[in-house]
Scaffold this motif. Structure first.
Motif, mmCIF file in Angstrom:
data_model
loop_
_atom_site.group_PDB
_atom_site.id
_atom_site.type_symbol
_atom_site.label_atom_id
_atom_site.label_comp_id
_atom_site.label_asym_id
_atom_site.label_seq_id
_atom_site.Cartn_x
_atom_site.Cartn_y
_atom_site.Cartn_z
ATOM 1 N N ASN A 193 69.987 45.462 -11.310
ATOM 2 C CA ASN A 193 69.504 46.785 -10.939
ATOM 3 C C ASN A 193 70.509 47.561 -10.086
ATOM 4 O O ASN A 193 70.133 48.357 -9.235
ATOM 5 C CB ASN A 193 68.196 46.654 -10.157
ATOM 6 N N VAL A 194 71.770 47.319 -10.284
ATOM 7 C CA VAL A 194 72.801 47.945 -9.458
ATOM 8 C C VAL A 194 73.506 49.075 -10.203
ATOM 9 O O VAL A 194 73.783 50.132 -9.638
ATOM 10 C CB VAL A 194 73.832 46.875 -9.003
ATOM 11 N N ASP A 249 64.041 54.129 -14.864
ATOM 12 C CA ASP A 249 63.845 55.524 -14.487
ATOM 13 C C ASP A 249 65.142 55.999 -13.839
ATOM 14 O O ASP A 249 65.785 55.260 -13.119
ATOM 15 C CB ASP A 249 62.716 55.650 -13.458
ATOM 16 N N PRO A 268 67.140 57.527 -11.075
ATOM 17 C CA PRO A 268 66.843 57.773 -9.659
ATOM 18 C C PRO A 268 66.940 59.262 -9.330
ATOM 19 O O PRO A 268 67.709 59.995 -9.944
ATOM 20 C CB PRO A 268 67.949 56.996 -8.920
ATOM 21 N N ASP A 269 66.126 59.637 -8.394
ATOM 22 C CA ASP A 269 66.081 61.029 -7.968
ATOM 23 C C ASP A 269 67.041 61.167 -6.788
ATOM 24 O O ASP A 269 66.757 60.714 -5.694
ATOM 25 C CB ASP A 269 64.632 61.328 -7.546
ATOM 26 N N PHE A 326 74.462 56.549 -0.472
ATOM 27 C CA PHE A 326 73.642 56.842 -1.639
ATOM 28 C C PHE A 326 74.354 56.318 -2.887
ATOM 29 O O PHE A 326 75.552 56.094 -2.859
ATOM 30 C CB PHE A 326 73.466 58.361 -1.775
ATOM 31 N N PRO A 327 73.611 56.177 -3.973
ATOM 32 C CA PRO A 327 74.294 55.829 -5.216
ATOM 33 C C PRO A 327 75.275 56.934 -5.620
ATOM 34 O O PRO A 327 75.086 58.091 -5.248
ATOM 35 C CB PRO A 327 73.155 55.728 -6.236
ATOM 36 N N MET A 344 75.322 55.490 -12.905
ATOM 37 C CA MET A 344 74.859 55.509 -11.529
ATOM 38 C C MET A 344 75.079 54.119 -10.946
ATOM 39 O O MET A 344 74.796 53.113 -11.607
ATOM 40 C CB MET A 344 73.380 55.872 -11.465
ATOM 41 N N LEU A 345 75.594 54.080 -9.747
ATOM 42 C CA LEU A 345 75.910 52.793 -9.124
ATOM 43 C C LEU A 345 75.348 52.787 -7.707
ATOM 44 O O LEU A 345 75.627 53.697 -6.917
ATOM 45 C CB LEU A 345 77.437 52.604 -9.111
ATOM 46 N N ALA A 346 74.537 51.756 -7.407
ATOM 47 C CA ALA A 346 73.929 51.645 -6.066
ATOM 48 C C ALA A 346 74.988 51.197 -5.061
ATOM 49 O O ALA A 346 75.869 50.414 -5.399
ATOM 50 C CB ALA A 346 72.778 50.648 -6.092
ATOM 51 N N PRO A 347 74.893 51.695 -3.829
ATOM 52 C CA PRO A 347 75.916 51.359 -2.831
ATOM 53 C C PRO A 347 75.701 49.973 -2.237
ATOM 54 O O PRO A 347 74.639 49.388 -2.373
ATOM 55 C CB PRO A 347 75.695 52.424 -1.754
ATOM 56 N N VAL A 370 74.320 42.356 0.615
ATOM 57 C CA VAL A 370 74.930 43.643 0.969
ATOM 58 C C VAL A 370 74.798 44.683 -0.137
ATOM 59 O O VAL A 370 75.026 45.861 0.088
ATOM 60 C CB VAL A 370 76.422 43.514 1.368
ATOM 61 N N GLN A 371 74.437 44.241 -1.337
ATOM 62 C CA GLN A 371 74.343 45.180 -2.444
ATOM 63 C C GLN A 371 72.912 45.707 -2.567
ATOM 64 O O GLN A 371 71.981 44.939 -2.674
ATOM 65 C CB GLN A 371 74.757 44.491 -3.750
ATOM 66 N N THR A 372 72.754 47.036 -2.561
ATOM 67 C CA THR A 372 71.417 47.597 -2.749
ATOM 68 C C THR A 372 71.120 47.695 -4.241
ATOM 69 O O THR A 372 72.016 47.546 -5.063
ATOM 70 C CB THR A 372 71.319 49.008 -2.144
ATOM 71 N N GLY A 373 69.880 47.959 -4.586
ATOM 72 C CA GLY A 373 69.495 48.167 -5.982
ATOM 73 C C GLY A 373 69.130 49.630 -6.203
ATOM 74 O O GLY A 373 68.693 50.318 -5.281
ATOM 75 N N LEU A 374 69.307 50.091 -7.442
ATOM 76 C CA LEU A 374 69.003 51.505 -7.749
ATOM 77 C C LEU A 374 67.522 51.820 -7.582
ATOM 78 O O LEU A 374 67.152 52.962 -7.331
ATOM 79 C CB LEU A 374 69.430 51.822 -9.181
ATOM 80 N N ASP A 375 66.678 50.781 -7.705
ATOM 81 C CA ASP A 375 65.233 51.023 -7.617
ATOM 82 C C ASP A 375 64.834 51.591 -6.257
ATOM 83 O O ASP A 375 63.778 52.194 -6.112
ATOM 84 C CB ASP A 375 64.442 49.742 -7.916
ATOM 85 N N TRP A 394 65.941 54.086 -5.029
ATOM 86 C CA TRP A 394 65.969 55.554 -5.127
ATOM 87 C C TRP A 394 65.097 56.125 -6.252
ATOM 88 O O TRP A 394 65.158 57.300 -6.520
ATOM 89 C CB TRP A 394 67.417 56.040 -5.303
ATOM 90 N N SER A 395 64.334 55.229 -6.928
ATOM 91 C CA SER A 395 63.530 55.817 -8.003
ATOM 92 C C SER A 395 62.056 55.768 -7.696
ATOM 93 O O SER A 395 61.629 55.217 -6.714
ATOM 94 C CB SER A 395 63.833 55.150 -9.345
#
Lengths: 247, 326
Positions: free
Chosen positions: A43-44, A121, A123-124, A221-222, A239-242, B318-323, B325-326
């Motif tokens: 999920n990154v 989805d 991300p917003d 932020f991503p 899109m890449l999560a930080p 240390v790595q966040t997931g995109l979820d 932000w959704s």
């Protein structure tokens, strides 16, 4: 129903942009476009791709969804020479994809779309900075950063109106400064985020060096990386999560 | 009640990791460590986890290899260690449980040896949770900032209690006994390949139309860690008899049978010694350099054996997931 003819280069570019993140994906065969959205298992990293019907030599589809093994499909597309045309046709009954390349015929078994990870989805994101630069510039920063570290900071200094690509290693550091003269466009806003190079390197592989890459960035932020291919008829957004910044 | 008996009664379902992301899991530390020890010992050259003075710390490899799975799925483990062993040592009931546990572990080892190419080597060894193993596991968890607590007695009972009062979303254990301690939701095979298996108490009771107390009574008829059980009674017959006679004592009386210490054993399941004296910090901030030094320098484990695990832990925390932000 799906029947299309597409240049090998266009299909390879499209598949490459997705296969850097996932092994399997769903392809939406919409009437007006061929679309893929996928996220890696952790999920990154996410990819959102669309290829307009006009990018194909011919394209007929009615909104079906197929599941494919990307590696397999890329291998087949790899049998085509640059400039070759690839014929694709879905057999609804057998749920197989017939692929023809210059006399070579291949029948690809599809994967049940329900067995593939759900499409994510989008991300917003409300990102404060937008940097437009050449793929080659981004690539140069990523390659240099990779020499010293496994993560990379992307930062915009609004006062200097400059975009920084930075990496801190155990012993060595890398810093690439691109100011508005070097960039195609810059909407400066405070932005500073840290990313895994593993992901960014893979995405970078798929981004054409000559492409204009629109980079949207925020504070922890991503990042969004957008580019076009197939003469503007194909669109890819990554899109890449930080990573969490410890200091 | 053997594991297979209880399994046949339990309401089980596959539980995709996506459904449990962000949860806390009270892990029965003894149970979890034991599994990792047997696998590590089975597949790793013993020189890798033995110090110069001959102390074996295979547990450190197990911990480093097992933890990433939790972090990568955004799960916070809380390891619950067995405690108070000395206090209960003279206790007749507890003694029996220990004997049975040891016998089970020996049996599990024999089974493991049966399909192993290293059968001979393994059968000559016994895997035990030594004092060193217990202590070094705690030390390593502390460096990795993973919460752990010491149960007053059974770790399993404490984990079930924390699940019951909502301090943990799940119990993590391979043991079906967590049902008997009243754990609402247990995750099995958490750090194995594939998705975990979810075992739920209420659906189990609903399926057989019995109460929790009756489930414990059924288990006691079939045999638990604390008692032998009545010969000839399996899980299905057990449910039927308990439903017919109401409870354990009704069944025993009707059949003219006797279970020694039946009252006390029931109480051990219903009201085991547990504690509320713990704090759980779910923000995990591991000191990876210190953890690496502890494992590879202080305890002389080959760095190659644990580096991949440490890297996985590092990138997962240390790595966040995109979820997000959704």
């Amino acid at each position: 129903m799906f029947k299309a003819i597409v240049s090998a280069d266009t299909l390879k570019d499209a598949l490459d942009s997705v296969s850097v993140l996932v092994d399997e994906c769903k392809i939406r065969l919409n009437e007006e476009e061929f679309a893929i959205r996928a996220v890696d298992p952790a999920n990154v990293g996410m990819v959102d791709l669309s290829l307009a019907a006009a990018a194909f030599e011919s394209y007929e589809a009615d909104g079906g969804v197929i599941g494919v093994n990307l590696g397999r499909l890329e291998d087949i597309a790899g049998m085509a020479n640059s400039g070759d045309l690839i014929h694709l046709e879905l057999n609804e009954e057998t749920r197989k994809l017939h692929i023809q390349i210059d006399g070579l015929s291949y029948t690809l078994a599809l994967i049940d779309p329900d067995s593939i990870r759900q499409e994510p989805d989008i991300p917003d994101l409300d990102l404060s900075a937008e940097i437009v630069l050449e793929g080659s510039q981004l690539s140069r920063g990523i390659t240099a950063a990779d020499m010293v570290s496994d993560h990379i900071a992307l930062r915009v200094d609004p006062d200097e109106e400059a975009f920084y690509i930075e990496a801190e290693g155990d012993t060595d550091d890398v810093d690439l400064k691109l100011d508005s003269d070097d960039l195609i466009d810059l909407t400066a806003g405070a932005a500073d985020s840290l990313f895994s190079l593993d992901y960014l390197k893979d995405m970078n592989k798929a981004i054409p060096k000559a492409a204009e890459v629109t980079t949207e960035l925020g504070e922890e932020f991503p990042v969004k990386l957008h580019y076009e291919f197939a003469e503007g008829l194909g669109q890819v957004t990554y899109m890449l999560a930080p990573r969490i910044q410890s200091e | 009640m053997g594991n297979s008996d209880l399994r046949s009664l339990a309401a089980l379902s596959e539980c995709p990791f996506a459904d449990i992301e962000g949860s806390t899991v009270a892990v029965d530390a003894h149970n979890w460590l034991y599994r990792y020890l047997t696998t590590t010992v089975k597949w790793t050259d013993d020189a890798i986890y033995t110090t110069d003075d001959g102390t074996e710390v295979a547990n450190l490899i197990g911990v480093v290899q097992g933890l990433p799975k939790f972090f990568e799925h955004d799960l916070t483990p809380i390891f619950v260690f067995d405690g108070g062993v000395t206090e209960l040592k003279d206790d007749e009931v507890e003694k029996r449980r220990e004997q049975r546990e040891q016998a089970e572990e020996r049996l599990a080892e024999a089974e493991a040896a049966g399909d192993s190419i290293e059968a001979a080597r393994l059968s000559a060894r016994t895997v035990q949770l030594t004092e060193t193993i217990q202590e070094t596991t705690r030390d390593l968890l502390a460096l990795l900032d993973v919460p752990y607590i010491d149960a007053p007695a059974e770790g399993e009972a404490q984990a079930a209690y924390m699940n019951k009062i909502g301090d943990a979303d799940y119990v993590g254990s391979e043991d079906y006994d967590t049902l008997l301690f009243g754990a609402p939701s247990t995750l099995r095979e958490l750090t194995s390949k594939g998705h975990p298996e979810l075992m739920e108490l209420q659906p189990t009771l609903d399926e057989h139309e019995i109460t929790y107390e009756q489930l414990v009574d059924v288990a006691m008829l079939c045999g638990t860690d604390f008692n032998e059980g009545i010969s000839g009674i399996g899980p299905k017959t057990g449910v039927k008899l308990i439903t017919e006679h109401g409870d354990l004592f009704g069944v025993l009386e009707a059949r003219g049978e006797h279970i020694e210490f039946a009252d006390r054993i029931r109480e051990l399941f219903f009201d085991p010694p547990v504690t509320d004296d713990y704090e759980i910090e779910s923000d995990i901030d591991p000191d990876l350099d210190a953890a690496r030094a502890y494992v590879t320098e202080e305890w002389e484990v080959d760095a190659d054996e644990v580096e991949r695990g440490f890297e996985r832990i590092e990138s997962a925390v240390v790595q966040t997931g995109l979820d997000r932000w959704s």
